[in-house]
Design a protein around this motif. Structure first.
Motif, PDB file in Angstrom:
ATOM      1  N   LEU A  87       0.858  -1.290  -0.079  1.00 24.57           N
ATOM      2  CA  LEU A  87      -0.054  -0.358  -0.078  1.00 24.57           C
ATOM      3  C   LEU A  87       1.208   1.066   0.034  1.00 24.57           C
ATOM      4  O   LEU A  87       0.614   1.838   1.142  1.00 24.57           O
ATOM      5  N   GLY A  88       1.502   1.458  -0.878  1.00 22.18           N
ATOM      6  CA  GLY A  88       2.648   3.328  -1.296  1.00 22.18           C
ATOM      7  C   GLY A  88       0.772   3.638  -2.038  1.00 22.18           C
ATOM      8  O   GLY A  88       0.705   3.391  -2.142  1.00 22.18           O
ATOM      9  N   ALA A  89       2.174   4.813  -2.306  1.00 18.63           N
ATOM     10  CA  ALA A  89       1.801   6.305  -2.979  1.00 18.63           C
ATOM     11  C   ALA A  89       0.621   4.759  -4.417  1.00 18.63           C
ATOM     12  O   ALA A  89      -0.399   5.588  -4.540  1.00 18.63           O
ATOM     13  N   ALA A  90       1.639   4.456  -5.011  1.00 14.37           N
ATOM     14  CA  ALA A  90       0.595   3.653  -5.921  1.00 14.37           C
ATOM     15  C   ALA A  90       0.687   2.293  -5.546  1.00 14.37           C
ATOM     16  O   ALA A  90       2.176   1.583  -5.847  1.00 14.37           O
ATOM     17  N   PHE A 363       1.852   5.597  11.016  1.00 16.65           N
ATOM     18  CA  PHE A 363       0.583   5.862  11.359  1.00 16.65           C
ATOM     19  C   PHE A 363      -0.408   6.216  10.999  1.00 16.65           C
ATOM     20  O   PHE A 363      -1.376   6.484  10.594  1.00 16.65           O
ATOM     21  N   ARG A 364       0.345   7.295  10.611  1.00 16.95           N
ATOM     22  CA  ARG A 364      -0.242   8.442   9.269  1.00 16.95           C
ATOM     23  C   ARG A 364      -0.582   8.200   8.414  1.00 16.95           C
ATOM     24  O   ARG A 364      -1.568   9.235   7.356  1.00 16.95           O
ATOM     25  N   ASN A 365      -0.644   6.555   7.598  1.00 22.13           N
ATOM     26  CA  ASN A 365      -0.252   6.756   5.482  1.00 22.13           C
ATOM     27  C   ASN A 365      -1.672   7.048   5.774  1.00 22.13           C
ATOM     28  O   ASN A 365      -2.436   5.955   6.191  1.00 22.13           O
ATOM     29  N   PRO A 366      -1.723   7.550   5.153  1.00 22.31           N
ATOM     30  CA  PRO A 366      -3.449   7.569   4.481  1.00 22.31           C
ATOM     31  C   PRO A 366      -4.173   6.844   3.857  1.00 22.31           C
ATOM     32  O   PRO A 366      -5.319   6.247   3.047  1.00 22.31           O
ATOM     33  N   GLY A 367      -2.965   5.767   2.678  1.00 22.18           N
ATOM     34  CA  GLY A 367      -3.519   4.287   2.462  1.00 22.18           C
ATOM     35  C   GLY A 367      -3.451   3.195   2.985  1.00 22.18           C
ATOM     36  O   GLY A 367      -3.732   2.076   2.171  1.00 22.18           O
TER      37      GLY A 367
END
Ligand code: CS2
Length: 492
Positions: A87-90, A363-367
């Motif tokens: 679950l990275g940016a893409a 923790f903040r990763n919105p993805g």
């Protein structure tokens, strides 16, 4: 028209961009038996083994579920293949081929023992969660645990059936190898326990000692249980993920897995781990794993559990949602920098502040939609490792504990809320917790006293401490209104 199912035959028709195993799966050998092939194993260790198989065919995995048949039923038609979505940016998809056999202990006992006694089997690895070790509050094998008691009373040689406990399986596997004149396998715990290797080894020896002093002696002297630290945030699979995986790969997968891009596996540097080039696939071999596992269990998992209980009480659903609650995020950061970080003591090679910032960013990763309810499971087994140890040390050293009691008080409030709302509590101690929760009235002193029987979270020595009890009662009292409970901490 629905897309074809992911199988060996359809694999190469996956959409471009999907990373595929390029080794010959049929030429691989079973070097690993993994007990507890849940999402974390498939996202983490199986990914490392899959990478290694490209250069060394000895490390295919035989996945042994003790009871549940769900994974075998989903993945057997796919020949063990499944999709890992990063679950990275893409988001990126990768088909993992490392699991080549799926066994269920309760129905395939003979096949599982044959694999455990196989000449090629070098490692038995475990992700069975904290409760799977059947430990008592002192971290020793709990002989009164129902599965352990059952396995001691009904050895597989007399019943022809598989044991119920992980410890029972491993000890029996070692016994059979020894009888066959084969060297033992190493046993690698990949669970979030402090000093997991030593704890596991003590449990194996204690189990064997009940029936066979000689075998206990052999395990003590010959069996290697390296200490490890494992890390990668792995939210449970849901229909959204199935859909997403289908879109990215063009194939239908009954059970895809997702995780954040970050992943770390640190294993004690013992000769057995030098059998293969694990380092070339990203594993860190370390003489001393304690620096890594203490930091990870206390800072990452300790804050995770804090967010799980405080966040749920404040009405949030996921870790990223909870981190968007500025007060809560600020509180967790304070807890990390003022309490959890300093509890680590000298940590050579670790920049604690940098580690904290990296964990907060993860923790903040919105993805990633990592549900707080998933992290809230099994609190009676997780909190002792994640918070109680730090708290006990802080109290002894005369350091403040007013923030550290907050996750424990929040867990109590969470238990009370679930019980009163008739929502099932997921915990090996669920029955007792539900009764306690139902009996609570909101009076801090009386409610806190009711939880004293949960000795793993509240060891009697800790509970007997006046200061501890006072602070815990204050935190519990404040949590009557979760939205203002942490305000005083933030302004002090
Ligand atoms: C989490 C962990 O569910 C939980 O209790 O704290 O599974 C956490 O996501 C992993 O340990 C991260 O490596």
């Amino acid at each position: 028209m629905s897309p074809p199912r992911l199988t060996e035959a359809s694999l190469h028709s996956a959409r471009s961009g999907t990373i595929l195993p390029t080794y010959d799966r049929s030429a691989t050998r079973f070097g690993i038996v993994h007990i507890g092939p849940g999402a974390f194993h498939r996202a983490h260790q199986a990914f490392y083994a899959d990478t290694l198989l490209h250069s060394d065919k000895r490390w295919a995995i035989s996945a042994l579920s003790l009871k549940s048949t769900g994974l075998r039923d989903s993945l057997a038609p796919q020949q063990g293949l499944y999709t890992l979505i990063e679950l990275g940016a893409a988001p990126r998809a990768r088909a993992i081929g490392a699991i080549r056999e799926l066994l269920v202990g309760s129905t395939d006992a003979d096949a599982a023992f044959a694999r455990l006694s196989g000449r090629d089997t070098r490692l038995v690895t475990l992700t069975v969660t904290e409760k799977g070790y059947c430990l008592d509050p002192r971290n020793e094998l709990d002989l009164a645990n129902a599965d352990i008691a059952h396995d001691l009373k009904n050895p597989p040689s007399s019943t022809g059936q598989g044991p119920r406990s992980t410890i029972g399986w491993i000890v029996e596997g070692l016994k059979r190898r020894r009888a066959a004149g084969l060297p033992p396998f190493a046993v690698v715990s990949c669970d979030n326990l402090a000093d997991n290797g030593a704890v596991l080894k003590r449990a194996l020896v204690a189990f064997a000692r009940q029936s066979d002093a000689d075998l206990a002696h052999y395990i003590e002297n010959e069996v290697v249980c390296p200490r490890t630290m494992v890390d990668s945030i792995t939210p449970a699979t849901d229909d959204d993920l199935r859909e997403r995986s289908r879109k990215i790969t063009g194939l239908d997968d009954a059970w895809p897995i997702q995780r954040e891009p970050f992943t770390q596996w640190v294993v004690e540097d013992l000769p057995v781990m030098r059998d293969a080039d694990w380092v070339s696939v990203g594993v860190t071999l370390a003489k001393d794993v304690s620096v890594y596992d203490r930091a990870k269990l206390r800072i990452l998992n300790g804050s995770h559990s804090t967010l799980a209980y405080l966040g749920s009480l404040r009405g949030h659903e996921s870790v990223a949602d909870a981190m968007r609650d500025e007060q809560l995020a600020q509180f967790v950061e304070l807890l990390m920098t003022e309490d959890l970080g300093p509890s680590l003591g000298a940590s050579p090679g670790l920049d604690v502040q940098h580690y904290i910032s990296a964990v907060l960013a993860r923790f903040r990763n919105p993805g990633i939609r990592h549900l707080l309810s998933q992290i809230a499971w099994d609190g009676s087994k997780k909190l002792p490792v994640r918070i109680t140890a730090t708290l006990t040390e802080a109290l002894r050293a005369g350091r403040p504990i007013h923030r550290l009691v907050m996750p424990i008080a929040a867990w109590m409030r969470f238990v009370v809320r679930q019980a009163k709302a008739n929502v099932a509590i997921v915990d090996p101690d669920a029955k007792r917790l539900t009764d306690i929760g139902n009996a609570c009235t909101g009076d801090a002193r009386a409610d806190v006293a009711r939880f004293a029987v949960c000795e793993s979270v509240l060891p009697p020595e800790l509970f007997a401490d006046e200061k501890f009890r006072r602070e815990l009662e204050t935190a519990y009292g404040r949590l009557a209104t979760p939205h203002s409970a942490i305000t005083p901490e933030l302004s002090s």
